[in-house]
Design a protein around this motif. Structure first.
Motif, short mmCIF file in Angstrom:
data_model
loop_
_atom_site.label_atom_id
_atom_site.label_comp_id
_atom_site.label_asym_id
_atom_site.label_seq_id
_atom_site.Cartn_x
_atom_site.Cartn_y
_atom_site.Cartn_z
N ILE A 36 41.52 49.22 38.52
CA ILE A 36 42.54 49.38 39.81
C ILE A 36 44.02 49.99 39.07
CG2 ILE A 36 43.64 48.39 41.54
CD1 ILE A 36 41.57 46.20 41.45
N ILE A 37 44.21 51.23 39.62
CA ILE A 37 45.40 51.89 39.39
C ILE A 37 46.60 51.31 40.29
CG2 ILE A 37 46.64 54.13 39.30
CD1 ILE A 37 43.85 55.30 38.04
N ALA A 38 46.27 51.43 41.62
CA ALA A 38 47.23 50.84 42.63
C ALA A 38 46.43 50.23 43.79
CB ALA A 38 47.99 52.25 43.09
N LYS A 39 47.36 49.38 44.60
CA LYS A 39 47.08 48.84 45.51
C LYS A 39 48.20 48.60 46.52
CE LYS A 39 45.35 44.57 45.21
NZ LYS A 39 44.77 43.30 44.70
N PHE A 40 47.79 48.41 47.86
CA PHE A 40 48.75 48.08 48.85
C PHE A 40 48.06 47.76 50.07
CE2 PHE A 40 47.84 52.54 50.08
CZ PHE A 40 47.91 52.22 51.18
N PHE A 94 55.01 46.47 40.18
CA PHE A 94 53.65 46.22 39.56
C PHE A 94 53.18 44.79 39.89
CE2 PHE A 94 55.11 49.69 37.15
CZ PHE A 94 54.39 50.59 37.13
N VAL A 95 51.99 44.46 39.78
CA VAL A 95 51.60 43.37 39.68
C VAL A 95 50.76 43.30 38.33
CG1 VAL A 95 49.58 43.88 41.11
CG2 VAL A 95 50.32 41.35 40.67
N ASP A 96 50.53 42.04 37.81
CA ASP A 96 49.82 41.72 36.33
C ASP A 96 48.76 41.02 36.65
OD1 ASP A 96 49.37 40.16 33.73
OD2 ASP A 96 50.21 42.09 33.22
N TRP A 136 46.39 43.37 33.12
CA TRP A 136 45.98 45.04 33.77
C TRP A 136 47.29 45.24 34.72
CZ3 TRP A 136 42.75 48.65 32.09
CH2 TRP A 136 42.44 49.73 33.04
N HIS A 137 48.15 46.34 34.42
CA HIS A 137 49.00 46.48 35.39
C HIS A 137 48.47 47.30 36.69
CE1 HIS A 137 52.20 45.09 33.05
NE2 HIS A 137 51.64 45.72 31.85
N VAL A 138 48.78 47.11 37.83
CA VAL A 138 48.54 47.60 38.89
C VAL A 138 49.85 47.80 39.97
CG1 VAL A 138 47.17 47.23 41.03
CG2 VAL A 138 46.38 46.63 39.13
#
Length: 990
Positions: free
Chosen positions: A762-766, A818-820, A824-826
């Motif tokens: 996962i690279i990004a989420k929202f 970010f969230v960890d 894993w940084h997302v």
């Protein structure tokens, strides 16, 4: 999962004929937009020349031409022709993807297209919608029903912008044979009943309260209802809009016989009341000034002891005529009068007898004050052909209906033989109605069949059944001509609203059932939609018109129909409730093939990769891998997949998603599973065991069994299913890299961007739906051609456009938030929200766009397919509206939201759970049209000023409604617009 695989069968493509039909073919303007005379493209004049050039160009290829050769041939014949349109035509004809077409295939395609398109113009039908059944509290048959408008019947208002009549509000009044009088709203949602037998004692001869009503008429000038019963009297009731004032006004005492039929007609000043009795006598009462003097002479009324109400005797009226009143009695038949009609343009009464063997036209003499029954209409053998009658002033002819189910057309002055015999009904005709606004006659027969006849050609232009009212014959009919609303009644009421009013236009939907899917074809510039009853409609995006319609469910089942284009976008693939995979030429509704495999009914996705079709379903973990050309059918299974809810492909990479959250990536060529991932288990992709899971269907027929759904999927089941969907979409234009997201997954209201790579994750989420909209979930997604704009639709009917051009790229300069997750940084930074608006009343099942994303197509469970601009302006609804390709300023009907970047916490890393972006600010509704109109009011003078004032007065209710709708959508209880008197507001503006 054990499944039983059926045997293969031979590919059943339909062969195209190689002969040139001897007929005239017409090509639409959309296919040859640059031609000066599009109607002559395929006329017989050009067919020999086309055939000659076809043979010459394809003499070494069996008479078949590829796209380039076809374009050269057509240009040689017609000169300047749009090459893009010719390419589109070549693709339409070449449905089997052979890349070549023959002259026979071209002509066969055009012939089928023209034959099918003849029945597609929905707007030509007077009643496009079905009958709506309204249960009533009547236990006996309704023998009379009338419509009372709240405004005068001549006060016809038009919506100049919509070019339709304003629906005239009013009230329906019905009476049953046992004397139950009921007042209905014009939409039949409320009713108030009065039992007439409970009114004060009714008349001289009434001894019991029990009633049997024969007929009813409404006298609009006096606001009175006249009721005739089996007693020798007529009762006139005061019947105003205030139901509390309903009461008996007076009685007309009929000494000689029982009244069997009545009629009332007026010119606004003169009123003509007539009735016929059981012995065949006709009585006519004329009041020259009914609004001032009433229906009968006031000097004739008497007061009878023990009676509260005044009475008047028919014998007294006949003996004492006056200059203001005419009373006439004449013998018509030796039998009961069953029907009376007065035709003002002829000044004639038409009377039918109960035997239906004769009809009499009677002249009414204004000077002598008498009636002469001088024309008797009969047919040879005394056949029963006169059950009902109507007259058309436009063509000057009478139309009668008979027991034999035939309509006959007569000239009033010629009673020896009829001019036309109209066939169509199979049972006796009970009612004939005339609508001069639409120039049509309506006929109703005993078998509940309604037919619409053109008075110009005497052709039947529409036929439909009154479904839901078959338990007993229709006893009463009311045709509200101004609103074009047909109401049928027995013990229940059937209402059918026809075209012509603003209310009808707002009820028109694209399909009769909720939508399943909608696709856009960029080459043909067409939208293909399918609904739950299996009807596929093809729409022209440039005009909004329907160009093709056909059914893909052979047994007319209602259920989910999945569809997709093949990889070349030349054929339409459908899977309906019967589980059969079919290929169609959607341009002429030809079924090209039915693959010999039965798949589960609840298909969730269809994906095409290199002439192979991958089909998945909700209650099975089997992916059907079907060969279009060679019938080499296989299937894929995986233990990680509980079922397959969503599926997509990028090149040879096939991605499948299950309701348990697992996502598996396959090699579509080899059948190997490459990666799998689950965001709830790990933020990184996992390597699969690299096992070939593909098996031959033929070899495993005895080892596997297909789990079929016994019943079609209900609407509520669809919603429950979609709530668990992990939707996926592949970003096919992006490079495969561990730092680049090539897969978007959608679960609930969140979007995750994945790098599908051995070292990806996962690279990004929202969160893609506002937190304030609890329960909102994303139900459908798509992208534009460049994959820079993401389109989403949710279960509330809302559409969002996101700029994802820079979204899903892991960059060093990213500053957060970010969230960890397990180290894993997302990224939690959402992409910019370009636009958002309310497109449907409920669930959005499809959202797509043209390649440039200038036009947005949406489809919903509200049975509509709509076209929007990317700014959220509604261009129109397919099936209801039509528009021009050059339309530049569509009406703004979307409730739009101003875009603002979501608020996020500062810092690079967030250890807490995801925080939702704050909702965008509530916009102020745009009423620029109102402001412009007010500004214009200061400029014109004289006649121009009056014209502007008139336009403003008509538009005030619409502006007020828009303001109320905007506040309702915004869910702001603190904002209230009180009911505004538009007339008072208009006067204040003056």
């Amino acid at each position: 999962m054990a499944e039983e695989i059926p045997e293969n069968f031979v590919d059943c493509r339909s062969a195209n004929t190689e002969t040139v039909p001897e007929t005239t073919f017409v090509v639409s303007r959309r296919e040859f937009a640059n031609m000066e005379d599009t109607e002559k493209m395929f006329t017989a004049k050009y067919i020999p020349e086309i055939a000659k050039l076809f043979r010459k160009a394809g003499e070494n290829k069996g008479g078949r031409l590829n796209n380039k050769e076809f374009c050269e041939v057509m240009k040689e014949i017609y000169g300047s022709v749009d090459e893009k349109a010719l390419t589109a035509l070549h693709m339409m004809v070449d449905t089997n993807c052979k890349n070549t077409i023959s002259l026979g295939e071209l002509m066969d395609f055009q012939l089928k297209k023209n034959q099918l398109s003849e029945s597609l113009n929905i707007k030509e039908k007077l009643f496009p919608q079905g009958m709506k059944i309204i249960p009533s509290n009547h236990h006996r048959s309704i023998i009379g029903m009338v419509f009372r408008p709240f405004k005068g019947p001549t006060n016809r208002e038009y919506d100049s912008e919509e070019n339709v009549r304003i629906y005239q509000k009013g009230q329906y009044i019905s009476v049953s044979s046992d004397g139950l009088l009921t007042f209905w709203t014009d939409v039949f949602d409320k009713q108030l009943s009065i039992l007439l037998s409970k009114q004060e004692s009714t008349g001289l001869y009434s001894e019991v309260k029990k009633m049997h009503v024969n007929d009813m008429v409404y006298i609009k000038e006096l606001k009175q209802v006249a009721i005739c019963t089996t007693e020798r009297e007529l009762t006139f009731y005061h019947c105003s809009e205030d139901i509390e004032q309903f009461a008996i006004s007076y009685f007309l005492i009929v000494e000689t016989n029982i009244v069997s039929a009545m009629n009332y007609c007026s010119t606004g000043t003169k009123g003509m009341f007539s009735y016929g009795d059981m012995k065949g006598f006709l009585y006519v009462f004329v009041s020259n000034n009914i609004q001032t003097n009433g229906l009968f002479c006031q000097q004739a009324y008497e007061k009878i002891a023990l009676k509260k109400y005044s009475t008047v005797y028919v014998s007294a009226l006949l003996k004492n005529p006056s200059k203001d009143f005419i009373c006439v009695k004449v013998s018509i038949f030796k039998e009961e009068c069953s029907l009376i009609r007065y035709f003002p343009s002829l000044d004639l009464f038409a009377v039918c007898g109960c035997s239906s063997k004769a009809m009499v036209l009677s002249d009414f003499s204004k000077t002598r004050g008498r009636i002469t029954p001088n024309r008797v209409f009969t047919v040879a053998g005394n056949q029963e052909v006169f059950t009902c009658v109507e007259y058309s002033p436009l063509v000057g002819q009478l139309v009668t209906g008979g027991v034999d189910g035939l309509l006959r057309v007569w000239f009033p002055h010629k009673n020896i033989s009829c001019e036309e015999v109209l066939k169509g009904h199979a049972r006796p005709i009970t009612h004939i109605l005339y609508n001069q606004n639409e120039s049509v006659f309506l006929s109703l027969s005993d078998d509940m069949n309604v037919r619409v006849w053109s008075e110009h050609s005497w052709l039947c232009v529409q036929s439909f059944q009154a479904h839901g009212m078959e338990h007993t014959r229709i006893s009463s009919v009311c045709y509200n001509i101004y609103n074009n609303e047909l109401v049928l009644a027995n013990t229940d009421i059937g209402k059918c609203l026809g075209r012509g009013t603003d209310v009808f236009k707002n009820t028109i939907t694209s399909h009769d059932k909720p939508l399943c899917s909608a696709l856009y074809h960029s080459t043909f510039e067409q939208v293909v939609s399918v609904c739950q009853n299996g009807v596929v409609s093809v729409w022209d995006i440039l005009t909004g018109r329907i160009v093709m319609q056909f059914n893909v469910t052979p047994e007319q089942r209602v259920g989910i129909t999945a569809m997709s284009f093949d990889e070349a976008k030349r054929r339409l693939i459908t899977v309906s409730d019967d589980g059969k995979v079919r290929l169609w030429n959607f341009n002429n509704a030809t079924e090209l093939a039915a693959l010999p495999v039965t798949v589960p009914k609840e298909v969730t996705a269809i994906v095409c990769v290199k002439n192979r079709i991958f089909v998945s379903s909700r209650k099975s973990n089997i992916i059907y891998d079907l060969d279009i050309e060679k019938n080499d059918h296989r299937f894929l299974t995986h233990n990680y997949l509980k079922d397959i809810i969503s599926m997509d492909a990028s090149g040879t990479l096939l991605i499948t998603a299950s309701s348990n959250g697992n996502i598996v990536a396959w090699n579509a060529d080899t059948g190997e599973d490459l990666y799998w991932c689950n965001g709830r288990i790990s933020p990184q992709t996992q390597m699969a065991a690299r096992t070939d899971h593909r098996q031959s269907i033929a070899k495993c027929r005895d080892k596997h069994r297909i789990l079929q759904c016994k019943q079609p999927v209900a609407l509520t089941d669809i919603k429950a299913w979609v709530k668990k969907i992990p939707l996926i979409i592949c970003l096919k234009t992006r490079e495969e890299n561990m730092n680049i997201a090539t897969l978007l997954t959608f679960a609930g209201g969140y979007i995750n961007a994945w790098s599908v790579n051995s070292k990806g994750g996962i690279i990004a989420k929202f969160r893609a739906v506002p937190e304030r909209q609890k329960g909102s979930i994303i139900t459908t997604v798509s992208t534009d051609a460049s994959e820079s704009i993401l389109l989403t639709g949710d279960n509330t009917g809302r559409i969002c456009l996101w700029n994802i051009k820079e979204f899903g790229f892991k960059k060093q300069e990213d500053t957060g938030p970010f969230v960890d997750i397990d180290g894993w940084h997302v990224s939690l930074c959402p992409p910019p929200l370009l636009q958002s608006w309310q497109a449907h009343h409920s669930w959005v099942v499809s959202v797509t766009c043209d390649p440039s994303c200038k036009s947005i197509i949406t489809a919903g469970l509200d049975c509509t397919v709509q076209l929007w601009t990317k700014e959220g302006y509604c261009i129109g609804r397919f099936g209801r509206d039509e528009w021009e390709a050059t339309q530049a300023c569509p009406e703004r009907t979307a409730v739009q939201e101003e875009v603002e970047k979501p608020h996020t916490a500062e810092g690079k890393t967030i250890e807490s759970p995801l925080s939702s972006p704050s909702p965008p600010p509530i916009p102020v509704p745009d009423f620029s049209d109102l402001y412009k109109t007010i500004d214009k009011m200061c400029l014109p003078t004289g006649d121009a000023l009056l014209a502007e004032l008139g336009k403003m007065q008509r538009r005030l209710p619409k502006w007020i409604k828009e303001m109320k709708d905007a506040i309702e959508v915004l869910d702001r209880p603190d904002l209230v617009i009180e009911d505004i008197d538009t007339q008072t507001l208009y006067k204040d503006l003056l």
